[in-house]
Design a protein around this motif. Structure first.
Motif, short mmCIF file in Angstrom:
data_model
loop_
_atom_site.label_atom_id
_atom_site.label_comp_id
_atom_site.label_asym_id
_atom_site.label_seq_id
_atom_site.Cartn_x
_atom_site.Cartn_y
_atom_site.Cartn_z
N TRP A 85 0.85 -1.19 0.00
CA TRP A 85 0.00 0.00 0.00
C TRP A 85 0.88 1.24 0.00
O TRP A 85 2.02 1.19 0.46
CB TRP A 85 -0.90 0.01 1.24
N PRO A 86 0.37 2.36 -0.47
CA PRO A 86 1.19 3.59 -0.44
C PRO A 86 1.32 4.15 0.98
O PRO A 86 0.87 5.24 1.28
CB PRO A 86 0.44 4.54 -1.37
N LEU A 87 1.98 3.37 1.84
CA LEU A 87 2.19 3.81 3.22
C LEU A 87 3.13 5.01 3.26
O LEU A 87 3.97 5.16 2.37
CB LEU A 87 2.80 2.67 4.03
N TYR A 90 7.03 7.50 7.29
CA TYR A 90 6.97 7.38 8.75
C TYR A 90 6.39 6.03 9.16
O TYR A 90 6.93 5.33 10.01
CB TYR A 90 6.13 8.53 9.30
N ASN A 91 5.26 5.66 8.52
CA ASN A 91 4.61 4.40 8.89
C ASN A 91 5.44 3.17 8.54
O ASN A 91 5.43 2.19 9.26
CB ASN A 91 3.23 4.30 8.22
N VAL A 92 6.14 3.23 7.41
CA VAL A 92 6.99 2.10 7.03
C VAL A 92 8.08 1.92 8.08
O VAL A 92 8.35 0.80 8.54
CB VAL A 92 7.62 2.32 5.64
N ALA A 95 6.85 0.48 11.24
CA ALA A 95 6.60 -0.96 11.17
C ALA A 95 7.82 -1.75 11.65
O ALA A 95 7.69 -2.88 12.13
CB ALA A 95 6.24 -1.36 9.74
N ASP A 111 7.71 6.67 18.70
CA ASP A 111 7.73 7.86 17.87
C ASP A 111 9.11 8.53 17.93
O ASP A 111 9.66 8.96 16.92
CB ASP A 111 6.64 8.82 18.36
N ASN A 115 11.66 9.07 14.86
CA ASN A 115 12.15 10.41 14.53
C ASN A 115 13.67 10.47 14.52
O ASN A 115 14.27 11.14 13.69
CB ASN A 115 11.58 11.43 15.52
N ILE A 118 14.93 8.91 11.38
CA ILE A 118 14.63 9.78 10.24
C ILE A 118 15.71 10.86 10.15
O ILE A 118 16.21 11.19 9.07
CB ILE A 118 13.22 10.40 10.40
N GLU A 119 16.10 11.35 11.32
CA GLU A 119 17.18 12.33 11.41
C GLU A 119 18.50 11.71 10.92
O GLU A 119 19.19 12.26 10.07
CB GLU A 119 17.32 12.75 12.88
N LYS A 124 14.04 13.44 6.57
CA LYS A 124 13.02 14.32 7.12
C LYS A 124 12.08 14.88 6.06
O LYS A 124 10.88 14.97 6.25
CB LYS A 124 13.72 15.47 7.85
N ALA A 127 9.30 12.44 5.17
CA ALA A 127 8.70 11.67 6.27
C ALA A 127 7.23 11.36 6.09
O ALA A 127 6.78 10.26 6.39
CB ALA A 127 8.93 12.38 7.60
N LEU A 128 6.47 12.31 5.56
CA LEU A 128 5.03 12.08 5.47
C LEU A 128 4.60 11.71 4.06
O LEU A 128 3.42 11.52 3.78
CB LEU A 128 4.25 13.30 5.95
N LEU B 226 4.81 -4.99 4.11
CA LEU B 226 6.19 -4.79 3.66
C LEU B 226 6.74 -6.05 2.98
O LEU B 226 7.93 -6.14 2.69
CB LEU B 226 7.10 -4.42 4.84
N ASN B 279 -4.66 6.44 6.19
CA ASN B 279 -3.26 6.43 5.77
C ASN B 279 -2.81 5.09 5.22
O ASN B 279 -1.66 4.71 5.39
CB ASN B 279 -2.34 6.82 6.93
N TYR B 280 -3.71 4.35 4.59
CA TYR B 280 -3.38 3.06 3.98
C TYR B 280 -2.89 2.05 5.00
O TYR B 280 -2.30 1.04 4.65
CB TYR B 280 -2.35 3.21 2.86
#
Lengths: 242, 339, 261
Positions: A85-87, A90-92, A95, A111, A115, A118-119, A124, A127-128, B226, B279-280
């Motif tokens: 899915w086009p997650l 951030y969500n990937v 996971a 979270d 973060n 991501i840094e 960054k 991220a969304l 994934l 958000n899928y």
């Protein structure tokens, strides 16, 4: 120091594999196509569970760990990554923390971890965004972030850079190397022998399901071996057909 | 850490949306009980005798309530199982009716029902549906293995559906009852009409058990998006997870179909509409898909009751009229995102 | 004179007929000479709905398919309302004489049908006998004045089908003095209504038709719904022999007998 020791066989694929992996070491696995490299990695990642022999993590048999416990210690980055899915990025990455139950790591801490990676991987600005709109190189970095977010003791990666532009090849390997320097173990299947010589501390050469060499890169990948296994050799700094 | 404020905002938005859906559902449930051929309020105002009170009691308890609860349970099951199967197959077309689970559940129920086996024990009829559903999912897994290409899924579904429909028709023809042969419409298109509380009691516990099994495994849906190998490396035991989703869906879909017949497309339409709003995220999608499925089925049922066509329209007609064009749209959608 | 009579009988016996419908099966059985009948429909053998099921052991049965009928080559084929249009038109195309006998809505029509069939089979005498018998029974059974004071009646069949006043049973009930709930629902002969409508119609007398109570189907399960049980419990149940709810043709006088009990 953490260690994974393998002593396994698998019918028709692996005849005898006996290797010890240590944390803080970047091990490259090389070998011709179909030699059984991916199978070895999947067995270490606890994806393939049908084999004979045994694997031990810190001298304790794999079968004595729960799947989740192993997943926390060892993470796996497959060669082909198709995300259904086009997650969002951030969500990937989030996971990657699935093996950690909420009791161990609450949402706030999760979270924070996401973060910080991501840094660390400089993601960054995406991220969304949906992972589906990223370039292959950017997506590889996201997947690497997913594999690293749980701070694993070992990272297993199946040709993580073989389909990437030179920039991302070096970028990804350097990110892994940085982690290795701070104590993580990495086991990486390499396609590119030059990169293997340059980044690996140790190179395992596999052929026909057997370990042929397991040594420092310049020894494992000396001209004699290259000629014999890959039918290439070094001419100065250049690989040529032998 | 609030570097990404929208992330928490997302969660807030998702929860708010689920609550809104929930309230719409409650409203529709009440409306469905109050609305019908007999105008309850008018009746109550015109005549306050005990006779009328008794009439209203029977009307609500024996006709409207079973129908409403059945719409709720069936819609919720179809919605949540649609979302679960799409998560499991990692494909937005994996709806119970498309992959043939609904029709083979129908076949199982038909065999039990028309040969008079439904009275052997209380749950015999739903059990027939469940066995039919499990067989269908097993066959699908056997055929597609880990190749989850859209085409293979659709073709397998077409094959299973046609085969089960043919056997359903055969069973109806062989049945000793002369009415049976004319009831194929019910099994292929479904209906909520003329069911009673006993039917509701028969399937509710089994169906809800199915939902619970699915919801308790929800975290692995995200891992699975994934890829199977990645998910396994994260600690997923794929065989156990698959079995749970298959059994959970079969319990829900199988028992629902045994009472309502094959209502299609809800599991296809609802999760797809809600997916971007969540958000899928396949695990967050499960509960809203259930609520959304119940909303859609209640709306369809209220619609056919409003239409006042005699004899009443099969509810599957309405869901298919909405769902089939949607299915074609989805194929184009998938072609576009895969290109 | 004697000779002419014999020839006439021979001629009569020469006309053969088949029936592909339960109504005409029963007419044919009562009117025709046995050797005139090439076959009757398989439904005539069904003891749930047929009055002649145990009397036709030596008569051939058909499934209402054109090819079976053609092989028997009858002079006339009797069909009914429920017969397959395809079969009927195929038979007509093959130049067979197909006579459609519709569902009789009253005794006048039944008597007309008896006359018609008897005439076609050259069995006028037998037809007259049968009509006289029917008339006598009607007189015998209908020998009363209206005695039910407008009680509301409903006739429910599987799947929520109801029978209206413009039918044989409905007409007889009306004659006896019942008010059929269908008269408020715009249903004259047959129609399907919902459980809500059945409940709301609030009948005082309930007739339930379940001709196949030994088998299961969703349609029949309709009759087990708690709402039906409720109106049965609340009202008075009138039993009508299963065979009379379907096409009872020449046996229809029994309906009166059962309903005025």
């Amino acid at each position: 120091m953490d260690r994974v020791s393998l002593d396994i066989r698998k019918k028709n694929i692996l005849s005898e594999i006996n290797i010890l992996f240590r944390s803080g070491v970047l091990t490259g696995i090389v070998g011709p196509n179909g030699s059984g490299k991916t199978t070895i990695l999947k067995i270490i990642a606890n994806i393939l569970t049908t084999y004979s022999g045994s694997i031990c993590y810190n001298n304790r048999n794999y079968k004595k760990y729960s799947r989740l416990d192993l997943a926390k210690k060892i993470s796996y980055l497959p060669q082909e990554i198709t995300i259904a899915w086009p997650l969002s990025v951030y969500n990937v990455i989030m996971a990657g923390l699935i093996p950690f139950p909420d009791k161990e790591l609450n949402n706030k801490k999760k979270d924070k971890r996401v973060n910080s990676i991501i840094e660390e991987l400089n993601l960054k600005k995406f991220a969304l965004k949906s992972v589906n709109i990223l370039s292959t190189g950017e997506r590889s970095r996201v997947c690497l972030a997913r594999a690293l977010v749980g701070n694993p003791n070992f990272l297993l990666a199946d040709e993580p850079v073989s389909s990437l532009d030179p920039y991302y090849q070096l970028n990804i390997l350097e990110l892994i190397l940085k982690r290795v320097k701070s104590g993580m173990g990495a086991i990486i299947i390499m396609h590119d022998l030059d990169l293997a010589r340059r980044f690996c501390d140790n190179v395992v050469v596999i052929r026909d399901g057997k370990v042929i060499f397991n040594d420092r890169p310049h020894i494992s990948l000396d001209n004699k071996n290259l000629k014999e296994i890959f039918a290439v050799e070094y001419d100065g700094n250049k690989l040529i057909l032998s | 850490m609030t570097k990404f404020k929208f992330l928490n905002a997302d969660d807030f938005f998702n929860n708010l949306l689920t609550i809104i859906l929930f309230f719409i559902l409650i409203f529709l449930l009440v409306f469905s009980v109050l609305f019908g051929k007999i105008n309850l309020i008018e009746l109550l105002l015109s005549d306050k005798s005990n006779d009328v009170k008794e009439l209203i009691r029977v009307l609500i308890l024996e006709i409207r309530l079973p129908r409403t609860i059945l719409a709720l349970i069936a819609g919720f099951s179809l919605g949540i199982c649609g979302a679960a199967m799409q998560g499991l197959f990692r494909n937005p077309l994996a709806d119970p009716s498309i992959i043939g689970v609904t029709s083979s559940a129908g076949l199982g129920s038909v065999i039990i029902f028309y040969f008079g086996l439904a009275n052997i024990f209380f749950f015999a009829l739903p059990l027939g549906g469940i066995i039919g559903a499990i067989i269908a999912v097993m066959v699908i897994f056997f055929i597609i293995q880990s190749n989850v290409s859209t085409l293979v899924i659709i073709l397998t579904g077409v094959a299973i559906s046609s085969f089960s429909s043919a056997l359903t028709s055969l069973t109806l023809n062989l049945s000793p009852s002369p009415y049976a042969a004319y009831e194929i419409m019910f099994w292929l298109l479904g209906s909520l009409a003329d069911k009673n509380l006993n039917h509701v009691l028969m399937i509710t516990p089994i169906t809800v058990l199915g939902w619970i099994i699915i919801i308790f495994s929800k975290k692995w849906f995200t891992a699975l998006s994934l890829g199977e190998e990645t998910a396994q490396s994260m600690g997923l035991d794929l065989r156990i997870f698959r079995s749970k989703i298959i059994i959970g869906s079969a319990l829900s879909i199988g028992s629902v179909v045994s009472i309502t017949g094959g209502i299609g497309f809800i599991g296809l339409v609802v999760p797809h509409l809600l997916r971007p709003l969540y958000n899928y995220n396949p695990e967050k999608l499960l509960l809203p898909s259930g609520i959304g499925g119940a909303i859609m089925l209640l709306l369809a049922d209220i619609f056919i009751r409003l239409l006042d066509i005699n004899p009443e329209l099969q509810i599957g007609v309405v869901t298919a009229i909405i769902g089939a064009p949607f299915f074609i749209y989805l194929i184009f959608y998938i072609k576009r995102i895969q290109a | 004179m004697y000779l002419v009579a014999i020839i006439n009988t021979l001629n009569a016996n020469n006309i053969t007929a088949a029936s592909i419908n339960l109504c005409t099966d029963q007419y044919l059985y009562l009117i025709a000479n046995k050797n005139q009948i090439t076959s009757l429909s398989y439904m005539s053998k069904d003891k749930n709905i047929s009055f002649i099921s145990d009397k036709i052991l030596d008569i051939k049965l058909n499934n209402g398919r054109a090819e079976e009928i053609i092989r028997q080559d009858p002079d006339i084929i009797f069909a009914g309302l429920g017969s397959s249009i395809a079969t009927v038109s195929l038979l007509q195309k093959l130049n067979y004489k197909v006579v459609n006998i519709s569902d009789a809505k009253n005794f006048k029509q039944i008597k007309e049908q008896v006359y018609l069939i008897a005439k076609l089979l050259h069995r006028e005498k037998k037809g007259l006998e049968l009509v006289n018998k029917i008339d006598n029974e009607i007189k015998k059974f209908f020998n009363y004045s209206k005695r039910k004071e407008n009680k509301k009646v409903i006739i429910i069949s599987p799947n929520g089908y109801v029978t209206g006043e413009d039918t044989l049973v409905g007409g007889i009930l009306k004659e006896i003095g019942y008010t059929n709930v269908t008269s408020n629902l715009n249903i004259s002969s047959y129609g399907r209504i919902s459980l809500e409508q059945i409940l709301y119609s609030d009948p005082e007398v309930v007739i339930i038709e379940d001709s196949y109570s030994d088998s299961v189907s969703l349609s029949q399960e309709f009759l087990n719904h708690s709402v039906i049980k409720y109106i049965v419990k609340k009202g008075e149940v009138l039993n009508l022999n299963k065979k009379l709810m379907n096409c009872s043709g020449p046996y229809s006088t029994k309906i009166i007998k059962e309903l005025i009990k």
